[in-house]
Design a protein around this motif. Structure first.
Motif, short mmCIF file in Angstrom:
data_model
loop_
_atom_site.label_atom_id
_atom_site.label_comp_id
_atom_site.label_asym_id
_atom_site.label_seq_id
_atom_site.Cartn_x
_atom_site.Cartn_y
_atom_site.Cartn_z
N HIS A 283 37.14 43.21 39.70
CA HIS A 283 38.58 43.32 39.47
C HIS A 283 38.97 44.77 39.20
O HIS A 283 38.54 45.36 38.21
CB HIS A 283 39.02 42.40 38.34
N VAL A 284 39.82 45.30 40.08
CA VAL A 284 40.17 46.73 40.00
C VAL A 284 40.92 47.07 38.71
O VAL A 284 40.87 48.21 38.25
CB VAL A 284 41.00 47.18 41.22
N LEU A 285 41.60 46.10 38.11
CA LEU A 285 42.34 46.39 36.88
C LEU A 285 41.43 46.44 35.66
O LEU A 285 41.84 46.89 34.59
CB LEU A 285 43.39 45.30 36.63
N PHE A 286 40.23 45.93 35.81
CA PHE A 286 39.32 45.86 34.66
C PHE A 286 38.01 46.59 34.97
O PHE A 286 36.91 46.05 34.80
CB PHE A 286 39.06 44.40 34.28
N GLY A 287 38.14 47.83 35.44
CA GLY A 287 36.97 48.66 35.70
C GLY A 287 35.98 48.02 36.65
O GLY A 287 34.78 48.20 36.51
N ASN A 288 36.49 47.29 37.63
CA ASN A 288 35.65 46.62 38.62
C ASN A 288 34.66 45.63 38.02
O ASN A 288 33.62 45.32 38.61
CB ASN A 288 34.91 47.63 39.51
N HIS A 289 34.98 45.15 36.84
CA HIS A 289 34.21 44.09 36.21
C HIS A 289 34.24 42.87 37.14
O HIS A 289 35.29 42.46 37.61
CB HIS A 289 34.89 43.78 34.86
N ARG A 290 33.07 42.31 37.43
CA ARG A 290 32.98 41.20 38.39
C ARG A 290 33.33 39.87 37.73
O ARG A 290 32.75 39.51 36.71
CB ARG A 290 31.58 41.15 39.02
N ILE A 291 34.27 39.15 38.30
CA ILE A 291 34.67 37.86 37.74
C ILE A 291 34.79 36.82 38.84
O ILE A 291 34.86 37.15 40.03
CB ILE A 291 36.04 37.94 36.99
N ARG A 292 34.81 35.57 38.40
CA ARG A 292 35.10 34.47 39.31
C ARG A 292 36.14 33.62 38.59
O ARG A 292 36.00 33.37 37.39
CB ARG A 292 33.86 33.63 39.60
N LEU A 293 37.20 33.23 39.27
CA LEU A 293 38.27 32.49 38.62
C LEU A 293 38.37 31.08 39.18
O LEU A 293 38.10 30.85 40.37
CB LEU A 293 39.61 33.21 38.82
#
Lengths: 411, 105
Positions: A283-293
Motif C-alpha cells: 500500500h503506497v500510503l503506508f510505506g508500501n506495507h503489504r496488506i490483503r483486504l
C-alpha cells in the motif's frame, strides 16, 4: 477463432466491476467474465444481514442484470471454472473443456472461509458463510427458538449472531481471544458492540477454548477446556477467510498471503493482474506495507483500478482501506490501517456516537474508526478517510474537539 | 411541473457544502447547500439502495452516498460513479426571506 481479449476469472464484486470498467474505459474487444457459482454477480455483504432476517424467501442482490451484461457485450460464462492457465499460450482452459485466449487476465478469485480444525464427529457439520447458497441454508435453520452457537467474534460472527437473535434464536458466541473484534478495531468500539449484543440477549464467552464438537441425538455438544458443555442445534463458524489462490499457485504465480501483486495490481506475470480478497499488495500510503483486504469496497475499487492497468494505465493503487459492519441499529466503520498507529484520539460526538483518530509516531492520521447509530457518523468518517489519504497531521486537540469542523482540517 | 412550495428551513440551518434531511408527509428529501452558496434538493434515498444521502458528504457539486460511495451531480441528479447507475430525482428550490423552499408535486 476468438480474438484474444480481456478475461476475468471470478464473477464476484471485483470481477464484475473490472469487466464493466474495461468497457467503460473504451476497450472494444472481447471481455469474458467467468464465474463458478451459476448465479449473476451478487452483493455478498447482505448474506450475513438482510438476507438472514428476510421474512419472505430472499433472492440474491444482483450487481448487474443479464441484459446489462449483454448490452456491454460482456461474455458471461456461468457455472464453469478455470482449470488451468496456459501462460505461454495466453489462454485459460475451463472445466467444461472450453479454451479462451487472453491478452490480459484478471484473477478475482476471492476468498473462502477458514475451516475450523477441531476434534469430534460434529466438526464436519458446521455452517460456514460465504456464498448465497450458504446464506439460504443458514436462514432456513435459524428458526424461532433454535439454539445457535457462533464460533468467532469477528465481523461475520457478530453479524450472524445479530441476525440469529432477530430471528428469535438463543445465541451463544464463542471468541477465543480476550475481546471481540481484535483485528483492526479499537477496544472502545469493541466494548460498545459487546454491550449491545449482550443487551439484545447474546451470550458472549471470550477466552473460550473449544476442545471438541460432538454430535448425537439430534444435537451438537460443544466442550470447552474448562469443562463447560454447550448443547445446541446449529453451529456456525466465522473464524476468518483464506485467499483463493489454488489456480494462481498451480500456474506458478508468486503467492504471499494471497496472490502477490505489485502496486499496479500486476502479478509476477505482467499479463496477469489480481484484485479483491484474493491478492496481497503493497500500500503506497503506508510505506508500501503489504496488506490483503477482505472488504466490499476494496473489491469494487481494486477491480475498477485493475481494469485501467490492464489497458496500460500503469497507475499505483492507493485507495484508503474502508469497511463497515451493521449490527442491530449500530454501524461501525473503519478507514485506514489502525495497526499502523501508536496513539488514539477520541472525538465524542454525543448521541451520534464516538469517533477515534489513529495517529502514527509522526502524528499522521493513519486511520479513523467510529461507531454510532445508523448512518449518523458516515460523513465524519468519510472526511477522516480523506485526512488519511492526504497523510494529514492535524493538531490532536482539534481532532478531539467536536466543535471544530473536520472539513477545516483538510485545508 | 405543478406542485406546491414547501418551507424546509432557515438558510443558515444548512452549513455551506453540506446537506440535511427533510421529511414531508410520507416522503423524504435531501436539501443541499454547495460551497458556492447555491441550494438544491433531491430525493432523500440513494437510487442504489435505501441509504439517506443526508448522511453523505458534499464535495463541490457532488454528493457521495455514505454506504457505497456512489456519487451524483447535485444540480442535475446525474449518476456519476458506480455502484449507482440510476439518476436521482431533483426538485426546484428557492430562497425567500432567509428561508429555503422546495417545490414538490
Amino acid at each position: 477463432m476468438n480474438e484474444s481479449g480481456m478475461v476475468v476469472v471470478g464473477a464476484g464484486e471485483a470481477g464484475v466491476r473490472a469487466a464493466l470498467e474495461l468497457r467503460s474505459l473504451g476497450w472494444d474487444g472481447e471481455i469474458t467474465l467467468i464465474g463458478n457459482e451459476g448465479l449473476l454477480p451478487y452483493e455478498r455483504p447482505k448474506l450475513s444481514k438482510e438476507l438472514l432476517i428476510a421474512v419472505e424467501e430472499p433472492s440474491p442482490a444482483a450487481v448487474v442484470s443479464e441484459a446489462q451484461l449483454a448490452e456491454e457485450r460482456i461474455d458471461w460464462v456461468s457455472g464453469d471454472a478455470v482449470r488451468r492457465i496456459d501462460r505461454e499460450g495466453h489462454r485459460v482452459e475451463l472445466a467444461s473443456g472450453r479454451e479462451i485466449p487472453y491478452m490480459r487476465l484478471l484473477l478475482a478469485t476471492g476468498a473462502k472461509p477458514r475451516k475450523l480444525e477441531i476434534a469430534g464427529d460434529g466438526a464436519g457439520d458446521l455452517i460456514y458463510l460465504r456464498r448465497y447458497e450458504d446464506a439460504v441454508r443458514l436462514r432456513e435453520s435459524l428458526r424461532n427458538g433454535s439454539r445457535v452457537v457462533v464460533i468467532g467474534g469477528g465481523f461475520i460472527g457478530l453479524e450472524v449472531a445479530a441476525s440469529a437473535i432477530q430471528r428469535g434464536c438463543a445465541v451463544t458466541l464463542l471468541e477465543a481471544g480476550r475481546r471481540l473484534l481484535a483485528r483492526g478495531v479499537p477496544e472502545a468500539i469493541a466494548k460498545v458492540v459487546e454491550q449491545e449484543h449482550r443487551k439484545q440477549g447474546v451470550r458472549i464467552v471470550t477466552g473460550a477454548s473449544l476442545e471438541r464438537i460432538d454430535k448425537g441425538a439430534g444435537e451438537f455438544k460443544l466442550r470447552l477446556a474448562d469443562g463447560t458443555v454447550i448443547p445446541c442445534d446449529i453451529v456456525i463458524a466465522g473464524i476468518g477467510a483464506v485467499p483463493e489462490t489454488a489456480l494462481a499457485e498451480k500456474s506458478g504465480l508468486d503467492i504471499d498471503n494471497g496472490i502477490r501483486v505489485n502496486e499496479k495490481l500486476q502479478t509476477s506475470d505482467p499479463n496477469i493482474f489480481a484484485a479483491g480478497d484474493c491478492c496481497s499488495f503493497p500500500h503506497v500510503l503506508f510505506g508500501n506495507h503489504r496488506i490483503r483486504l477482505e472488504a466490499w469496497r476494496n473489491a469494487v475499487d481494486q477491480g475498477m483500478h485493475a481494469a485501467g492497468n490492464m489497458l496500460g494505465s500503469e497507475k499505483p493503487y492507493g485507495v484508503v482501506p474502508w469497511f463497515w459492519s451493521d449490527q442491530y441499529d449500530l454501524t461501525l466503520q473503519v478507514a485506514g490501517l489502525t495497526d499502523r498507529a501508536v496513539t488514539i484520539v477520541e472525538r465524542n460526538m454525543g448521541e451520534e456516537g464516538q469517533i477515534y483518530f489513529h495517529l502514527n509516531e509522526e502524528g499522521t492520521v493513519v486511520a479513523v474508526s467510529g461507531i454510532g447509530s445508523g448512518g449518523s457518523l458516515a460523513k465524519h468518517i468519510r472526511i477522516g478517510e480523506m485526512l488519511v489519504e492526504k497523510q494529514a497531521k492535524p493538531a490532536a486537540e482539534a481532532l478531539a474537539d467536536h466543535t471544530v469542523r473536520l472539513k477545516q482540517l483538510m485545508r | 411541473m405543478s406542485g406546491e412550495w414547501i418551507e424546509v428551513c432557515a438558510v443558515d440551518e444548512i452549513e455551506e457544502e453540506d446537506v440535511i434531511r427533510f421529511d414531508h408527509g410520507e416522503r423524504t428529501f435531501a436539501v443541499y447547500r454547495t460551497d458556492k452558496g447555491h441550494f438544491y434538493a433531491s430525493d432523500g434515498y440513494c437510487t442504489h439502495e435505501k441509504f439517506h444521502l443526508s448522511n453523505g458528504l458534499v464535495m463541490g457539486n457532488v454528493i457521495e452516498c455514505p454506504k457505497h460511495n456512489g456519487r451524483f451531480d447535485i444540480p442535475t441528479g446525474a449518476a456519476k460513479r458506480a455502484p449507482v447507475c440510476v439518476d436521482l430525482r431533483t426538485y426546484p428550490v428557492k430562497v425567500e426571506s432567509d428561508s429555503v423552499f422546495i417545490k414538490i408535486d
